[in-house]
Structures are given as C-alpha cells and as structure tokens.
Design a protein around this motif. Structure first.
Motif, mmCIF file in Angstrom:
data_model
loop_
_atom_site.group_PDB
_atom_site.id
_atom_site.type_symbol
_atom_site.label_atom_id
_atom_site.label_comp_id
_atom_site.label_asym_id
_atom_site.label_seq_id
_atom_site.Cartn_x
_atom_site.Cartn_y
_atom_site.Cartn_z
ATOM 1 N N HIS A 1 64.083 56.639 31.537
ATOM 2 C CA HIS A 1 64.751 55.854 32.477
ATOM 3 C C HIS A 1 65.972 56.314 33.033
ATOM 4 O O HIS A 1 66.471 56.196 34.309
ATOM 5 C CB HIS A 1 64.971 54.328 31.873
ATOM 6 C CG HIS A 1 65.617 53.311 32.850
ATOM 7 N ND1 HIS A 1 65.171 53.217 33.709
ATOM 8 C CD2 HIS A 1 66.686 52.714 32.656
ATOM 9 C CE1 HIS A 1 66.112 51.969 34.901
ATOM 10 N NE2 HIS A 1 66.911 51.847 33.824
ATOM 11 N N ALA A 2 66.583 57.268 32.475
ATOM 12 C CA ALA A 2 67.846 57.785 32.736
ATOM 13 C C ALA A 2 67.836 59.194 33.353
ATOM 14 O O ALA A 2 68.719 59.608 33.916
ATOM 15 C CB ALA A 2 68.743 57.927 31.468
ATOM 16 N N LEU A 3 66.587 59.470 33.726
ATOM 17 C CA LEU A 3 66.359 60.767 34.324
ATOM 18 C C LEU A 3 66.983 60.948 35.816
ATOM 19 O O LEU A 3 67.377 62.116 36.024
ATOM 20 C CB LEU A 3 65.060 61.244 34.441
ATOM 21 C CG LEU A 3 63.931 61.584 33.163
ATOM 22 C CD1 LEU A 3 62.571 61.649 33.565
ATOM 23 C CD2 LEU A 3 64.609 62.749 32.591
ATOM 24 N N ALA B 1 49.724 55.927 35.345
ATOM 25 C CA ALA B 1 49.422 55.984 36.921
ATOM 26 C C ALA B 1 51.079 56.579 37.403
ATOM 27 O O ALA B 1 51.891 56.102 36.746
ATOM 28 C CB ALA B 1 49.327 54.750 37.592
ATOM 29 N N ARG B 2 50.725 57.439 38.291
ATOM 30 C CA ARG B 2 52.041 58.345 38.729
ATOM 31 C C ARG B 2 52.950 57.034 39.280
ATOM 32 O O ARG B 2 54.255 57.025 39.185
ATOM 33 C CB ARG B 2 51.599 59.026 40.102
ATOM 34 C CG ARG B 2 52.845 59.774 40.412
ATOM 35 C CD ARG B 2 52.501 60.710 41.666
ATOM 36 N NE ARG B 2 53.487 61.627 42.328
ATOM 37 C CZ ARG B 2 54.603 61.333 42.976
ATOM 38 N NH1 ARG B 2 54.849 60.018 43.305
ATOM 39 N NH2 ARG B 2 55.243 62.151 43.208
ATOM 40 N N SER B 3 52.303 55.873 39.885
ATOM 41 C CA SER B 3 53.503 54.941 40.300
ATOM 42 C C SER B 3 54.124 54.178 39.305
ATOM 43 O O SER B 3 55.212 53.657 39.794
ATOM 44 C CB SER B 3 52.528 53.922 41.236
ATOM 45 O OG SER B 3 51.623 53.299 40.350
ATOM 46 N N VAL B 4 53.723 54.236 38.038
ATOM 47 C CA VAL B 4 54.593 53.740 37.016
ATOM 48 C C VAL B 4 55.889 54.078 36.960
ATOM 49 O O VAL B 4 56.998 53.349 36.718
ATOM 50 C CB VAL B 4 53.886 53.925 35.768
ATOM 51 C CG1 VAL B 4 54.931 53.613 34.550
ATOM 52 C CG2 VAL B 4 52.645 52.909 35.556
ATOM 53 N N PRO C 1 60.337 49.640 38.011
ATOM 54 C CA PRO C 1 61.021 49.296 36.965
ATOM 55 C C PRO C 1 60.093 49.191 35.751
ATOM 56 O O PRO C 1 58.967 48.830 35.889
ATOM 57 C CB PRO C 1 61.554 47.997 37.405
ATOM 58 C CG PRO C 1 61.456 47.876 38.789
ATOM 59 C CD PRO C 1 60.199 48.822 39.393
ATOM 60 N N PRO C 2 60.744 49.531 34.711
ATOM 61 C CA PRO C 2 62.196 49.856 34.204
ATOM 62 C C PRO C 2 62.623 51.157 34.476
ATOM 63 O O PRO C 2 63.712 51.666 34.230
ATOM 64 C CB PRO C 2 62.385 49.660 32.925
ATOM 65 C CG PRO C 2 60.902 49.861 32.238
ATOM 66 C CD PRO C 2 59.881 49.655 33.316
ATOM 67 N N TYR C 3 61.699 52.336 34.827
ATOM 68 C CA TYR C 3 62.004 53.494 34.983
ATOM 69 C C TYR C 3 62.598 53.780 36.382
ATOM 70 O O TYR C 3 63.857 54.445 36.143
ATOM 71 C CB TYR C 3 60.610 54.218 35.162
ATOM 72 C CG TYR C 3 59.793 54.003 33.746
ATOM 73 C CD1 TYR C 3 60.368 54.106 32.392
ATOM 74 C CD2 TYR C 3 58.428 53.516 33.999
ATOM 75 C CE1 TYR C 3 59.874 53.761 31.421
ATOM 76 C CE2 TYR C 3 57.653 53.248 32.677
ATOM 77 C CZ TYR C 3 58.137 53.121 31.596
ATOM 78 O OH TYR C 3 57.582 52.876 30.661
#
Length: 222
Positions: A28-30, A67-70, A74-76
C-alpha cells in the motif's frame, strides 16, 4: 482439469486475512514519496517486485488469481504509472520467474506456476468473469482431448467452478443453439449419470462407451 484435471486442489476459502498484513501495508505504501519510501527500505530490504510476487503466490496457493486492477483500487491504490513499472520489473526478475499472467476479456490476471497450472488458471478466469458457457465448453474439450474421456456434469459443482445446478442447466440450454458450442453434446450412462463430450475429439459411440465404463462396467469387472 483438480479432477478438473487433478492439477490443483485449492482451498475453498479466500485468502482474506491469511495474506501477510505487513506486506499488504508495504504494498500500500509503494506510491509514497521517495524520501519516505527510502526510509522504509532501510528497515525492509525486500524489493517492491518481490513483495508483489509473494502476494500473488499466497493467492495462488489458495487457488485464486490476482487481477491487475486489484492494485489500482483501495486499499492499495497504486498509481497506474507506478504499477506498470512495478509489474514490468517483477516479470523481468529472475527470482520471480514463476509469476505469470493470463489475459481475460475483462482484466489481466496473475498467478504462480509453483502452485497453479496454466489450465487451472484459465478455468479460474472463466469463473471470475462469469463466462459459464465457455467454462463448460473448455472443460469438456480439455478432458476429451487430453485423457480422452467425456466430462461428468457433476464435476461442475466442484472447484474452481462451484456452479449451481440451475446455472448449469441454463448454460447448457443456451449452448444448444450457439454456434461456438456446436461440438458439445450430451451423453448418459445406463445408470442415468449425465456426461458431456466434444465431437471435435470423440464420437458419440466412444463417449458412451467411456462413460458406461466409468459409471458401471469398471465396478462389475474389478
């Protein structure tokens, strides 16, 4: 196909909280500012692509695609530009050679070949995208070509499908008049167990003989 061809026996429950929460937070912090990210890297030496690869492996071990869209949601909430760079780096990283992708009609999906075969991944895509007719047809064709044997309709209630009887009935009715599935035919053993077969790979007579053996004759002639 797990009978579906014994390629994989996934857990039925979603990974959910079993997925490493610390790595989820790291993922998530990327897209945080570089200075902030650099401070994090001092404490966590694992690369971003390795984090994502491990995330995908955890889902694959539970019989699920990622899935790529994940990663965009959110939360990513990883920005598209960052995600494209990250996934490219992952695919080029030698230690992540087991991570591969498959293109569906709605999204791109990732999985690990350590715990999931390409055939099983393809079936999962069809389930995720709710393409029931295609899922049934491909399952039938795969078994008829690979083993060869007709496909037992009852297997559609097993992983990864979990189709309800009403869904199967509706799909088979639709397939009867659809040109893409003209090769899919029904056959039934003498104990009234329904099977399906593809005329691309076997005749009605062969399909009947095989399902009769599977359901009746093998038990009469041990």
């Amino acid at each position: 196909m797990t009978y579906v061809s014994n390629d994989l026996a996934p857990a039925e429950d979603a990974p959910g909280d079993d997925v490493d929460s610390q790595k989820r937070q790291w993922l998530h912090a990327l897209h945080q500012p570089v200075a902030h990210r650099s401070a994090s890297l001092i404490q966590e030496p694992t690369s971003p692509e390795s984090i994502v690869a491990d995330f995908i492996r955890q889902y694959s071990a539970s019989g699920q695609l990622v899935a790529r869209s994940v990663f965009l949601l959110p939360p990513y909430s990883v920005p598209e530009s960052d995600l494209a760079t990250l996934l490219d780096a992952m695919c080029q990283h030698a230690s992540d050679a087991d991570i591969t992708c498959i293109q569906g009609s709605e999204d791109t999906y990732f999985y690990s070949t350590q715990t999931m075969t390409a055939n099983y991944a393809e079936m999962c895509v069809q389930v995720v995208e709710n393409d029931i007719c295609r899922a049934i047809a491909e399952a039938v064709r795969f078994d008829c070509q690979t083993y060869p044997r007709p496909y037992k309709v009852a297997m559609l209630a097993q992983p990864p499908y979990h189709f309800e009887p009403e869904q199967v009935t509706a799909a088979l009715t639709a397939m009867e008049t659809h040109p893409d599935y003209a090769d899919i035919r029904a056959v039934e053993s003498s104990n009234a167990e329904p099977y399906l077969f593809s005329e691309r790979f076997m005749s009605y007579g062969k399909a009947y003989g095989l399902c009769e053996w599977l359901e009746v004759e093998q038990y009469q002639n041990p």
